[in-house]
Design a protein around this motif. Sequence first.
Motif, PDB file in Angstrom:
ATOM      1  N   HIS A 199     -69.667 -19.267  41.943  1.00 53.08           N
ATOM      2  CA  HIS A 199     -69.088 -20.860  41.462  1.00 53.08           C
ATOM      3  C   HIS A 199     -67.754 -20.532  41.343  1.00 53.08           C
ATOM      4  CE1 HIS A 199     -69.155 -23.275  37.396  1.00 53.08           C
ATOM      5  NE2 HIS A 199     -68.912 -23.841  38.586  1.00 53.08           N
ATOM      6  N   VAL A 200     -67.173 -21.393  42.145  1.00 54.69           N
ATOM      7  CA  VAL A 200     -65.432 -21.449  42.408  1.00 54.69           C
ATOM      8  C   VAL A 200     -64.971 -22.632  41.579  1.00 54.69           C
ATOM      9  CG1 VAL A 200     -65.502 -20.305  44.877  1.00 54.69           C
ATOM     10  CG2 VAL A 200     -65.890 -22.659  44.494  1.00 54.69           C
ATOM     11  N   THR A 201     -64.057 -22.516  41.191  1.00 60.58           N
ATOM     12  CA  THR A 201     -63.533 -23.493  40.154  1.00 60.58           C
ATOM     13  C   THR A 201     -62.752 -24.798  40.746  1.00 60.58           C
ATOM     14  OG1 THR A 201     -61.405 -22.121  40.248  1.00 60.58           O
ATOM     15  CG2 THR A 201     -63.195 -21.667  38.542  1.00 60.58           C
ATOM     16  N   ASN A 202     -62.504 -24.757  41.881  1.00 64.09           N
ATOM     17  CA  ASN A 202     -61.856 -26.002  42.456  1.00 64.09           C
ATOM     18  C   ASN A 202     -62.258 -26.282  43.985  1.00 64.09           C
ATOM     19  OD1 ASN A 202     -59.947 -24.794  44.546  1.00 64.09           O
ATOM     20  ND2 ASN A 202     -59.272 -23.621  42.530  1.00 64.09           N
ATOM     21  N   GLU A 211     -60.458 -17.095  40.531  1.00 62.15           N
ATOM     22  CA  GLU A 211     -61.437 -17.323  39.338  1.00 62.15           C
ATOM     23  C   GLU A 211     -62.899 -17.780  40.078  1.00 62.15           C
ATOM     24  OE1 GLU A 211     -60.123 -19.662  36.255  1.00 62.15           O
ATOM     25  OE2 GLU A 211     -58.163 -19.466  36.677  1.00 62.15           O
ATOM     26  N   ILE A 212     -63.994 -16.607  40.052  1.00 58.65           N
ATOM     27  CA  ILE A 212     -65.032 -16.902  40.721  1.00 58.65           C
ATOM     28  C   ILE A 212     -66.025 -16.194  39.814  1.00 58.65           C
ATOM     29  CG2 ILE A 212     -64.995 -14.839  42.255  1.00 58.65           C
ATOM     30  CD1 ILE A 212     -66.048 -16.573  44.632  1.00 58.65           C
ATOM     31  N   THR A 213     -66.974 -16.988  39.679  1.00 59.47           N
ATOM     32  CA  THR A 213     -68.153 -15.983  39.115  1.00 59.47           C
ATOM     33  C   THR A 213     -69.328 -16.072  40.193  1.00 59.47           C
ATOM     34  OG1 THR A 213     -67.734 -17.213  36.938  1.00 59.47           O
ATOM     35  CG2 THR A 213     -69.825 -16.557  37.186  1.00 59.47           C
ATOM     36  N   HIS A 230     -68.806 -29.084  39.879  1.00 58.11           N
ATOM     37  CA  HIS A 230     -69.070 -27.575  40.045  1.00 58.11           C
ATOM     38  C   HIS A 230     -69.354 -27.286  41.446  1.00 58.11           C
ATOM     39  CE1 HIS A 230     -69.588 -27.107  35.425  1.00 58.11           C
ATOM     40  NE2 HIS A 230     -69.995 -28.324  35.575  1.00 58.11           N
TER      41      HIS A 230
END
Length: 130
Positions: A75-78, A91-93, A110
């Motif tokens: 999941h990347v934020t942008n 910021e990666i999940t 998302h």
Amino acid sequence: MADHRFSLSLIVLLMVAMAFLKGAIAADYEVGDDYGWDVPPSNSSEYYPSWANRYEFKVGDSAVFNWTGNHTAAHVTNQADYDNCNTNATEITLYAEAGVRVPFTTEGFHYFICTVGTHCEQGIQCYSCR
């Protein structure tokens, strides 16, 4: 007669409450449906966005990532990190186990990519999961 009106009012109230609750129930969506999370046919970067556009995701819903073989769901934020398949996003999940259920806790877009090799460039990416 008063009891009849009370009963009728209660039924109407329950019907209205059920209509509101139906819209509030969260749903799980298996990303890619039966195909799962894998390199799409013809390495199409439109495969997963097309899949996602068939649904209207809401806060509380979840994306379920199922795969066989060697994949991840990150999941990347942008959008920039998504567009560039940036597997080093700050910021990666990262979810490294198949069957992971990722709840949508905020509104908006998302962005998900696979971080294995060139899988993202081959089309394992989904941005319309919102």
